[in-house]
Design an enzyme around this catalytic site. Structure first.
Site, PDB file in Angstrom:
ATOM      1  N   ASN A 168       0.803  -1.241   0.000  1.00 26.05           N
ATOM      2  CA  ASN A 168       0.000   0.000   0.000  1.00 26.05           C
ATOM      3  C   ASN A 168       0.829   1.282   0.000  1.00 26.05           C
ATOM      4  O   ASN A 168       0.379   2.307  -0.477  1.00 26.05           O
ATOM      5  CB  ASN A 168      -1.038  -0.016   1.131  1.00 26.05           C
ATOM      6  CG  ASN A 168      -0.427  -0.070   2.495  1.00 26.05           C
ATOM      7  OD1 ASN A 168       0.712  -0.479   2.659  1.00 26.05           O
ATOM      8  ND2 ASN A 168      -1.188   0.335   3.495  1.00 26.05           N
ATOM      9  N   GLU A 266       4.869  -3.747  12.334  1.00 28.11           N
ATOM     10  CA  GLU A 266       3.842  -2.708  12.191  1.00 28.11           C
ATOM     11  C   GLU A 266       2.641  -3.372  11.547  1.00 28.11           C
ATOM     12  O   GLU A 266       2.749  -3.838  10.401  1.00 28.11           O
ATOM     13  CB  GLU A 266       4.344  -1.615  11.246  1.00 28.11           C
ATOM     14  CG  GLU A 266       5.001  -0.444  11.892  1.00 28.11           C
ATOM     15  CD  GLU A 266       4.364   0.010  13.165  1.00 28.11           C
ATOM     16  OE1 GLU A 266       3.121   0.112  13.222  1.00 28.11           O
ATOM     17  OE2 GLU A 266       5.106   0.257  14.117  1.00 28.11           O
ATOM     18  N   GLU A 480       8.706   3.001  13.995  1.00 22.61           N
ATOM     19  CA  GLU A 480       9.441   3.336  12.791  1.00 22.61           C
ATOM     20  C   GLU A 480       9.642   4.846  12.804  1.00 22.61           C
ATOM     21  O   GLU A 480       9.008   5.569  13.555  1.00 22.61           O
ATOM     22  CB  GLU A 480       8.619   2.962  11.553  1.00 22.61           C
ATOM     23  CG  GLU A 480       8.158   1.520  11.591  1.00 22.61           C
ATOM     24  CD  GLU A 480       8.485   0.761  10.340  1.00 22.61           C
ATOM     25  OE1 GLU A 480       9.682   0.552  10.069  1.00 22.61           O
ATOM     26  OE2 GLU A 480       7.546   0.371   9.642  1.00 22.61           O
TER      27      GLU A 480
END
Ligand code: ADP
Length: 512
Positions: A168, A266, A480
């Protein structure tokens, strides 16, 4: 896991330009060992082949890990400011190729061009941010409890890192992982998603062309259970950084746990935007539209729930439905269009299943809930923006990640209830509240269980210098981006320098 289905191709292949249809191992672009391949097709028109890529497995993973291991010592010993200079070059090459990369991205994974440009820009920002880190990468200095003794803590690299990424954000997410990792002195094997291999290849090619030395970033294409799993289980891979679904993340975490491997995850979200009765409704409406339907809802930070104060709910939902109906669906490469297709057939079917579940649960479908009609949509995985009303917090459509253009309106009576509903899922990535009351805003900052909270902004819009990640089932405690990711990609080493010329014993010679 999603996979593009095979449709018999009727139209010509689309030239993939600088996206090399091969693995990058050391300095060589190589096919899969046994010549196995898979196709990437455009989600806007399944007849268009974007490229044919190596379907790699264990053998290719091993070669890539060996190349990364071989390059490690020279790279680890390259001074960080010089590593930073290479990142500056990466930013320059990505900037030069921004338009071409963005077009390739829209073609391959279907988000509108304006969003693809944002994706590439994020990678450029990231390269620039971490290039500066080459002259910082600070450690700590401290005192010692013993005389003539000096103490400091420095960052050292971890080793070979496996990067497993989703489709994505097919350039931004690899950039978020790879730039800080190599800045810290690690070398990398990058496995892009099987739905965005051309973007992965184009990104890796840009890094090589920018002067990233051979072996520092290697690329293996292929499927998760094959080449992805091979990386996860490889003993020379010291760290896995993964972004994707909770199911896969939990598998990877299990394997890393058993092999005592560092692992940063994540994963999903069930993000909500709260709109209070004192909110600027125009602003909140714009935010909800962008948050729920940007990237056709296929963002881990998408606004899949709207928690609306009962005093404004009716008006808000009515206006939202009217605005959603006006959103222009279509070919993501046409700049007029605001919403592209879903990434593949499996993803559209998943959305359709959830829409059926919502209706069975008794939620009221206000708009969308179907594929758009017309020849323009015939060969793509399009789905109309969909809004459910009358949703209760425990319904599956309010609890589970759908990853499509579907949002669920939940009515609440108070701020306290809004917070409770927002916190009432297994996830904790992004959250948002629209209010003009500063006290409520700060209470939300304190009480919302999420890695990210926006005040008077939608649930999407992360910036590269800020920590990104979530609480609860969204992640495993790492972040992150920003400075925080440096703790993922480096180990702390504590150093004691004793210049007293004699043996000194901590906790024994001197008791404070
Ligand atoms: P999505 O639903 O977005 O495809 P996944 O979690 O399935 O989410 O995929 C994210 C990334 O993880 C992709 O690069 C995919 O190939 C990879 N992947 C999937 N399954 C595995 C696995 N068992 N081991 C390692 N990587 C995997």
């Amino acid at each position: 896991m999603s996979r593009k289905p095979h449709i018999s191709a009727t139209s010509q292949s689309v030239p993939s330009g600088f996206a090399r249809p091969a693995n990058l191992i050391g300095s060589a672009w190589l096919p899969a060992a046994e010549g196995r391949t898979f196709e990437s097709r455009s989600p806007a028109d399944g007849r268009k082949v974007v490229g044919v890529f190596p379907r790699s497995g264990r053998e290719e993973a091993e070669a890539a890990v060996a190349a990364a291991k071989g390059a490690y010592d020279a790279w680890r010993l390259t001074p960080p400011p010089l590593r930073g200079a290479v990142l500056r070059q990466c930013a320059a090459v990505l900037r030069e190729r921004k338009e071409a990369l963005s077009r390739l991205m829209s073609l391959e994974m279907g988000k509108p061009l304006v969003e693809s440009r944002g994706d590439v820009q994020e990678a450029i920002d990231c390269a620039e941010y971490y290039s500066g880190e080459g002259r910082r990468l600070f450690g700590d200095t401290s005192t010692s409890e013993l005389p003539s003794k000096f103490a400091m803590a420095v960052r050292v690299p971890v080793g070979v890192c496996g990067m497993i990424t989703p489709w994505n954000f097919p350039v931004a997410i690899p950039a978020w992982k790879i730039f800080p990792a190599i800045l810290c002195g690690n070398t990398v094997v990058f496995k892009p998603a099987e739905d965005a291999p051309a973007c992965g290849a184009a990104f890796a090619a840009a890094l090589r062309d920018a002067g990233v030395p051979p072996g520092v970033v290697n690329l293996v294409q292929g499927f998760g259970e094959e080449v992805g799993a091979a990386l996860v289980h490889h003993p020379d891979v010291r760290l896995i950084s993964f972004t994707g679904s909770c199911e896969t993340g939990s598998l990877i975490a299990g394997a890393c746990g058993q092999n005592l491997k560092r692992c940063s995850l994540e994963m999903g979200g069930k993000n909500a935007q709260i709109v209070m009765d004192d909110a600027d409704l125009d602003l909140a409406l714009e935010g909800a539209l962008w948050g729920a339907f940007g990237t056709a809802g296929q963002r881990c930070t998408a606004t899949s729930r709207l928690i609306l104060h009962r005093k404004i709910k009716r008006t808000f939902v009515k206006r939202l439905v009217a605005a959603a109906r006006k959103l222009r669906l279509g070919d993501p490469l046409n700049e007029r269009h605001q919403i592209g297709p879903l990434v593949n057939e499996a993803q559209r079917e998943r959305v359709e299943r959830y829409v059926a579940i919502g209706q069975e649960e008794g939620a009221k479908l206000l708009c969308g809930g179907r594929r758009p009609a017309g020849a323009a949509f015939k060969h793509g995985w399009y789905y109309e923006p969909t809004i459910f009303d009358g949703v209760t917090p425990d319904m599956r459509i309010a609890q589970e990640e759908i990853f499509g253009p579907v949002t669920a309106a939940i009515e609440v009576k108070s701020f306290e209830q809004a917070v409770e509903v927002l916190n009432g899922t297994a996830y904790g990535l992004s959250s948002s509240i629209y209010t003009r009351d500063v006290n409520r805003a700060f209470r939300a900052i304190r009480d919302l269980e999420a890695g990210i909270t926006y005040i008077n902004g939608p649930t999407i819009g992360a910036e590269v210098h800020m920590p990104f990640g979530g609480v609860k089932n969204t992640g495993n405690g790492h972040r992150e981006a920003g400075q925080a990711v440096l703790d993922v990609f480096s180990e702390w080493k504590s150093v004691y320098v004793d210049y007293s010329g004699k043996l000194q014993k901590a906790q024994i010679d001197v008791q404070a």
